[in-house]
Design a protein around this motif. Structure first.
Motif, PDB file in Angstrom:
ATOM      1  N   ALA A   1       7.269  69.380 -44.487  1.00 30.58           N
ATOM      2  CA  ALA A   1       7.532  70.683 -45.088  1.00 30.58           C
ATOM      3  C   ALA A   1       6.397  71.639 -44.718  1.00 30.58           C
ATOM      4  N   CYS A   2       6.739  72.878 -44.524  1.00 32.58           N
ATOM      5  CA  CYS A   2       5.743  73.894 -44.186  1.00 32.58           C
ATOM      6  C   CYS A   2       4.808  74.088 -45.379  1.00 32.58           C
ATOM      7  N   PRO A   3       3.484  74.092 -45.143  1.00 32.55           N
ATOM      8  CA  PRO A   3       2.541  74.305 -46.240  1.00 32.55           C
ATOM      9  C   PRO A   3       2.665  75.695 -46.881  1.00 32.55           C
ATOM     10  N   ARG A   4       3.176  76.682 -46.157  1.00 31.06           N
ATOM     11  CA  ARG A   4       3.286  78.046 -46.691  1.00 31.06           C
ATOM     12  C   ARG A   4       4.639  78.272 -47.357  1.00 31.06           C
ATOM     13  N   CYS A   5       5.724  78.197 -46.578  1.00 32.12           N
ATOM     14  CA  CYS A   5       7.045  78.553 -47.112  1.00 32.12           C
ATOM     15  C   CYS A   5       7.772  77.359 -47.731  1.00 32.12           C
ATOM     16  N   GLU A   6       7.214  76.161 -47.560  1.00 35.11           N
ATOM     17  CA  GLU A   6       7.752  74.922 -48.107  1.00 35.11           C
ATOM     18  C   GLU A   6       9.132  74.571 -47.571  1.00 35.11           C
ATOM     19  N   SER A   7       9.493  75.141 -46.418  1.00 33.00           N
ATOM     20  CA  SER A   7      10.759  74.804 -45.783  1.00 33.00           C
ATOM     21  C   SER A   7      10.725  73.336 -45.369  1.00 33.00           C
ATOM     22  N   GLU A   8      11.658  72.566 -45.883  1.00 36.06           N
ATOM     23  CA  GLU A   8      11.722  71.136 -45.568  1.00 36.06           C
ATOM     24  C   GLU A   8      11.987  70.963 -44.079  1.00 36.06           C
ATOM     25  N   GLY A   9      11.120  70.254 -43.390  1.00 36.71           N
ATOM     26  CA  GLY A   9      11.272  70.057 -41.949  1.00 36.71           C
ATOM     27  C   GLY A   9      10.896  71.285 -41.140  1.00 36.71           C
ATOM     28  N   GLY A  10      10.264  72.269 -41.777  1.00 33.82           N
ATOM     29  CA  GLY A  10       9.880  73.490 -41.066  1.00 33.82           C
ATOM     30  C   GLY A  10       8.906  73.217 -39.929  1.00 33.82           C
ATOM     31  N   MET A  11       8.048  72.228 -40.134  1.00 36.67           N
ATOM     32  CA  MET A  11       7.116  71.798 -39.094  1.00 36.67           C
ATOM     33  C   MET A  11       7.724  70.567 -38.430  1.00 36.67           C
ATOM     34  N   GLU A  12       8.120  70.718 -37.176  1.00 40.86           N
ATOM     35  CA  GLU A  12       8.792  69.610 -36.491  1.00 40.86           C
ATOM     36  C   GLU A  12       8.312  69.519 -35.049  1.00 40.86           C
ATOM     37  N   LEU A  13       8.085  68.308 -34.596  1.00 40.32           N
ATOM     38  CA  LEU A  13       7.725  68.088 -33.200  1.00 40.32           C
ATOM     39  C   LEU A  13       8.384  66.813 -32.706  1.00 40.32           C
ATOM     40  N   ASN A  14       8.449  66.673 -31.370  1.00 43.89           N
ATOM     41  CA  ASN A  14       9.091  65.509 -30.774  1.00 43.89           C
ATOM     42  C   ASN A  14       8.145  64.844 -29.788  1.00 43.89           C
ATOM     43  N   GLU A  15       8.592  63.781 -29.155  1.00 40.99           N
ATOM     44  CA  GLU A  15       7.746  63.033 -28.229  1.00 40.99           C
ATOM     45  C   GLU A  15       7.262  63.917 -27.077  1.00 40.99           C
ATOM     46  N   GLY A  16       8.122  64.808 -26.588  1.00 42.67           N
ATOM     47  CA  GLY A  16       7.727  65.713 -25.508  1.00 42.67           C
ATOM     48  C   GLY A  16       6.580  66.611 -25.927  1.00 42.67           C
TER      49      GLY A  16
ATOM     50  N   SER B   1      -2.924  65.835 -39.869  1.00 40.69           N
ATOM     51  CA  SER B   1      -2.802  64.626 -39.074  1.00 40.69           C
ATOM     52  C   SER B   1      -1.324  64.321 -38.879  1.00 40.69           C
ATOM     53  N   LEU B   2      -1.001  63.707 -37.760  1.00 40.01           N
ATOM     54  CA  LEU B   2       0.384  63.295 -37.524  1.00 40.01           C
ATOM     55  C   LEU B   2       0.846  62.313 -38.606  1.00 40.01           C
ATOM     56  N   ASP B   3      -0.111  61.616 -39.227  1.00 36.27           N
ATOM     57  CA  ASP B   3       0.230  60.685 -40.312  1.00 36.27           C
ATOM     58  C   ASP B   3       0.826  61.405 -41.517  1.00 36.27           C
ATOM     59  N   GLU B   4       0.594  62.711 -41.646  1.00 33.32           N
ATOM     60  CA  GLU B   4       1.147  63.473 -42.761  1.00 33.32           C
ATOM     61  C   GLU B   4       2.599  63.874 -42.521  1.00 33.32           C
ATOM     62  N   PHE B   5       3.101  63.620 -41.325  1.00 28.88           N
ATOM     63  CA  PHE B   5       4.483  63.924 -40.965  1.00 28.88           C
ATOM     64  C   PHE B   5       5.356  62.710 -41.231  1.00 28.88           C
ATOM     65  N   THR B   6       6.638  62.950 -41.489  1.00 28.21           N
ATOM     66  CA  THR B   6       7.614  61.878 -41.638  1.00 28.21           C
ATOM     67  C   THR B   6       8.233  61.617 -40.272  1.00 28.21           C
ATOM     68  N   ALA B   7       8.201  60.353 -39.855  1.00 31.67           N
ATOM     69  CA  ALA B   7       8.712  59.998 -38.526  1.00 31.67           C
ATOM     70  C   ALA B   7      10.162  59.539 -38.610  1.00 31.67           C
ATOM     71  N   ASP B   8      10.988  60.048 -37.721  1.00 35.77           N
ATOM     72  CA  ASP B   8      12.340  59.557 -37.515  1.00 35.77           C
ATOM     73  C   ASP B   8      12.324  58.880 -36.145  1.00 35.77           C
ATOM     74  N   GLU B   9      12.053  57.577 -36.139  1.00 40.51           N
ATOM     75  CA  GLU B   9      11.853  56.863 -34.877  1.00 40.51           C
ATOM     76  C   GLU B   9      13.113  56.805 -34.024  1.00 40.51           C
ATOM     77  N   ILE B  10      14.269  56.866 -34.648  1.00 43.40           N
ATOM     78  CA  ILE B  10      15.519  56.847 -33.885  1.00 43.40           C
ATOM     79  C   ILE B  10      15.662  58.128 -33.072  1.00 43.40           C
ATOM     80  N   LYS B  11      15.395  59.270 -33.684  1.00 48.33           N
ATOM     81  CA  LYS B  11      15.501  60.560 -32.997  1.00 48.33           C
ATOM     82  C   LYS B  11      14.227  60.925 -32.244  1.00 48.33           C
ATOM     83  N   GLY B  12      13.119  60.241 -32.537  1.00 49.78           N
ATOM     84  CA  GLY B  12      11.848  60.575 -31.907  1.00 49.78           C
ATOM     85  C   GLY B  12      11.310  61.910 -32.378  1.00 49.78           C
ATOM     86  N   ILE B  13      11.454  62.178 -33.684  1.00 49.78           N
ATOM     87  CA  ILE B  13      11.041  63.458 -34.268  1.00 49.78           C
ATOM     88  C   ILE B  13      10.101  63.195 -35.447  1.00 49.78           C
TER      89      ILE B  13
END
Length: 135
Positions: A81-96, A65-77
């Protein structure tokens, strides 16, 4: 392969296609630098995958769910962390990205998202409010 080993001055007398490879590297670099060109390239890859019969709609992928993501409302991002490699911010999306989601057959939207560090794909489900995304 090192770029220096492909330089035309270093490959004199060899009959190889290093200049073609360097041209491809330059083109790729210029596309990565320009966000608009990069978005167009990403859309082209998605369309190419669809034509080849690859599934890009998220069927069979782990769902988040998008609720599981951390929102940066200023940047709109939105990121997590990726569930596999645990890269912090590995899964990222924006308003577009959210605006390009497809209906999920229920009441919400979904999109397929790839980790920026590994090859893992997930499905992200979300709902569009008046002007904000929530679930």
């Amino acid at each position: 392969m090192q770029l220096l080993s492909l330089h035309p001055d270093k490959t004199l007398g060899r009959s190889t296609n290093e200049s073609t490879i360097i041209g491809h590297l330059k083109e790729a670099y210029s596309i990565l630098l320009d966000q608009q060109l990069r978005n167009e390239y990403d859309r082209h890859l998605l369309e190419k995958a669809k034509k080849q019969g690859m599934n890009a709609d998220g069927v069979g992928l782990d769902q988040y769910s998008l609720d599981e993501f951390t929102a940066d409302e200023i940047k709109g991002i939105w990121s997590m962390a990726c569930p596999r490699c645990e890269s912090e911010g590995g899964m990222e999306l924006n308003e577009g990205d959210l605006e390009n989601g497809t209906t999920d057959g229920e009441f919400g939207l979904q999109l397929a998202l790839q980790c920026q560090s590994c090859s893992l794909w997930i499905k992200v489900k979300y709902y569009m409010g008046d002007d904000e995304e929530e679930e």
